[in-house]
Design a protein around this motif. Sequence first.
Motif, PDB file in Angstrom:
ATOM      1  N   GLN A 102      -8.798   2.530   0.014  1.00 21.56           N
ATOM      2  CA  GLN A 102      -9.504   2.881   1.252  1.00 21.56           C
ATOM      3  C   GLN A 102     -10.603   1.891   1.579  1.00 21.56           C
ATOM      4  OE1 GLN A 102     -10.351   7.160   1.516  1.00 21.56           O
ATOM      5  NE2 GLN A 102      -9.031   7.477  -0.273  1.00 21.56           N
ATOM      6  N   VAL A 103     -10.298   0.617   1.353  1.00 22.58           N
ATOM      7  CA  VAL A 103     -11.231  -0.460   1.696  1.00 22.58           C
ATOM      8  C   VAL A 103     -10.820  -1.100   3.015  1.00 22.58           C
ATOM      9  CG1 VAL A 103     -12.152  -2.701   0.991  1.00 22.58           C
ATOM     10  CG2 VAL A 103     -11.778  -0.900  -0.725  1.00 22.58           C
ATOM     11  N   GLY A 105       0.804  -1.211   0.000  1.00 23.26           N
ATOM     12  CA  GLY A 105       0.000   0.000   0.000  1.00 23.26           C
ATOM     13  C   GLY A 105       0.838   1.262   0.000  1.00 23.26           C
ATOM     14  N   MET A 106       0.242   2.345   0.536  1.00 24.12           N
ATOM     15  CA  MET A 106       0.879   3.651   0.604  1.00 24.12           C
ATOM     16  C   MET A 106       1.509   3.834   1.986  1.00 24.12           C
ATOM     17  SD  MET A 106      -0.016   4.688  -2.433  1.00 24.12           S
ATOM     18  CE  MET A 106       0.409   6.427  -2.396  1.00 24.12           C
ATOM     19  N   ALA A 147       5.442   3.683  11.194  1.00 29.02           N
ATOM     20  CA  ALA A 147       4.767   4.073   9.959  1.00 29.02           C
ATOM     21  C   ALA A 147       3.450   3.332   9.839  1.00 29.02           C
ATOM     22  CB  ALA A 147       5.652   3.777   8.748  1.00 29.02           C
ATOM     23  N   TYR A 148       2.598   3.868   8.988  1.00 24.46           N
ATOM     24  CA  TYR A 148       1.339   3.206   8.632  1.00 24.46           C
ATOM     25  C   TYR A 148       1.373   2.854   7.146  1.00 24.46           C
ATOM     26  CZ  TYR A 148      -0.658   4.900  13.034  1.00 24.46           C
ATOM     27  OH  TYR A 148      -0.907   5.154  14.372  1.00 24.46           O
ATOM     28  N   ILE A 149       0.758   1.725   6.820  1.00 21.12           N
ATOM     29  CA  ILE A 149       0.572   1.351   5.417  1.00 21.12           C
ATOM     30  C   ILE A 149      -0.922   1.428   5.126  1.00 21.12           C
ATOM     31  CG2 ILE A 149       0.845  -0.432   3.673  1.00 21.12           C
ATOM     32  CD1 ILE A 149       3.189  -1.516   5.288  1.00 21.12           C
ATOM     33  N   HIS A 150      -1.284   2.341   4.216  1.00 21.38           N
ATOM     34  CA  HIS A 150      -2.689   2.589   3.904  1.00 21.38           C
ATOM     35  C   HIS A 150      -3.089   1.888   2.611  1.00 21.38           C
ATOM     36  CE1 HIS A 150      -3.158   5.700   7.024  1.00 21.38           C
ATOM     37  NE2 HIS A 150      -1.963   6.133   6.661  1.00 21.38           N
ATOM     38  N   ASP A 151      -4.312   1.406   2.586  1.00 19.62           N
ATOM     39  CA  ASP A 151      -4.910   0.847   1.375  1.00 19.62           C
ATOM     40  C   ASP A 151      -5.239   2.001   0.435  1.00 19.62           C
ATOM     41  OD1 ASP A 151      -6.452  -0.270  -0.606  1.00 19.62           O
ATOM     42  OD2 ASP A 151      -8.009  -1.052   0.735  1.00 19.62           O
TER      43      ASP A 151
END
Length: 346
Positions: free
Chosen positions: A288-289, A260-261, A281-285
Motif C-alpha cells: 500500500q505504498v 501486485g494483488m 482489473a486493478y493491480i494493488h501494491d
Amino acid sequence: MKNNKNKAITIAGVDIEPGKHAIVKLPLADLYTQTEMSIPIHIFHGKSAGPKVFISSVIHGDEINSVEIVRRVHAQRWLKHINGTLITLPIINVYGFMLRSRYLPDRRDLNRSFPGSQSGSLAARLANTLTTEIFSHCQYGIDLHTGAYGRINFPQLRVNLSTPGTKKLAKAFDAPVIIDAQLRDGSLRQVASEMNIPILVYEGGEALRFNELCIRMGVRGITKVLDYLGMIESPLLSKATLLKPLITKHTRWVRACDSGMLQFCKDFTKKFAVKKGETLAYIHDPFQVNPPQKIKAPFNGVVIGLTNLPVVNEGDAVFNIASTQRLKTLDAYIDDMRDEITQFDS
C-alpha cells in the motif's frame, strides 16, 4: 445414411467385429521401475457402416476435466446403436496424469511432439504410436483440453477452418466461441490437418479441477457432432438451436502492467463482453505504498480465458480476449447458452 453392414476393423493389432465394444491396451514405454505402462483405448464399432471418429483426452496430464467428459460419453445410451466407429482415449498422457503434471517425464509437451518418431524421445515415441495406430485410421477427431494450471478457459473451439469440412463440424458442435487459430508446430491439430482430418480442439475449464458447465458443454457438443455425422440419433438434440456462435481469428492475451494483488472489476465467469478502454482489473501494491494500476481492454471482445491467481508479476497473462463487435447481444447470448447447457442431461 444407408444402413450398410459394417466390416471388422483392426486397431493396434486387435480385430474388432461389428456391433462390439472392445478395450485395447496400447503398450507404452515402461516406468524406470520396470512397471509396464499402457493406454486403454475404447472402440465402439457399430453394426452399420459410418464415419470413424476419435476423441482424445488428457494429452496434457493435468487436464482432468476431459476424463469426465469421456466418462459421460461412455454412459450415453446411443452408444449401443452407433453407426460407424467411435474410438475414445480417456487418458493419453498416463505418465503426466499420475504425477498431476501437464508434461511427460522427459519434460516435453506431448502436444508439441506430433507426428513423432519411433526412435526419438519418450514424447516423440508416444506421439508416433498414437498417430500410426489410432489417428491415421480416423476421418474426424475431437481433442479435449482445459486451461493450463492457474488459468480457466471459457468453453470454446480452436480449429483450422482451411481444412475441408472443419467449419461445418465446428458449427455442429455448437460451442459459443469458435477460434480460427493458427496451427502450432508439433500439435495434434497440425498433424491432423496435414492428414486432411477435420479436428475440433475443445477448450473448457481449468487444470486439476472439474467444471460442470464445461463438462456438459463437451458432452453435448460431442453428441451433436456424432448426430450431424449420422452416427447416432439423439432425441435430446432434435430441436435446432437458434444461437449463433462467435467466429473469430483475432485473440490476444492482456498482460499485467505491474506486479501486485489482482482485483477484477466484475465476475468474468458470468459477464464476458468487454469494451475497448474498459477497466477490467486493478493491480494493488500489497504494501500500500504505490497507487493501483489499471488493466484495460485493448479492443471490443469477449473474455475466453483468464488467470485464477490473485497474485501477478509484471508481464503475467491475465485476460485472453477474442475480438468481436457483437457486444449488445453477446452476454444475453451466453446466458441463453448457459441455460441450455444447464438443462442438457449429460
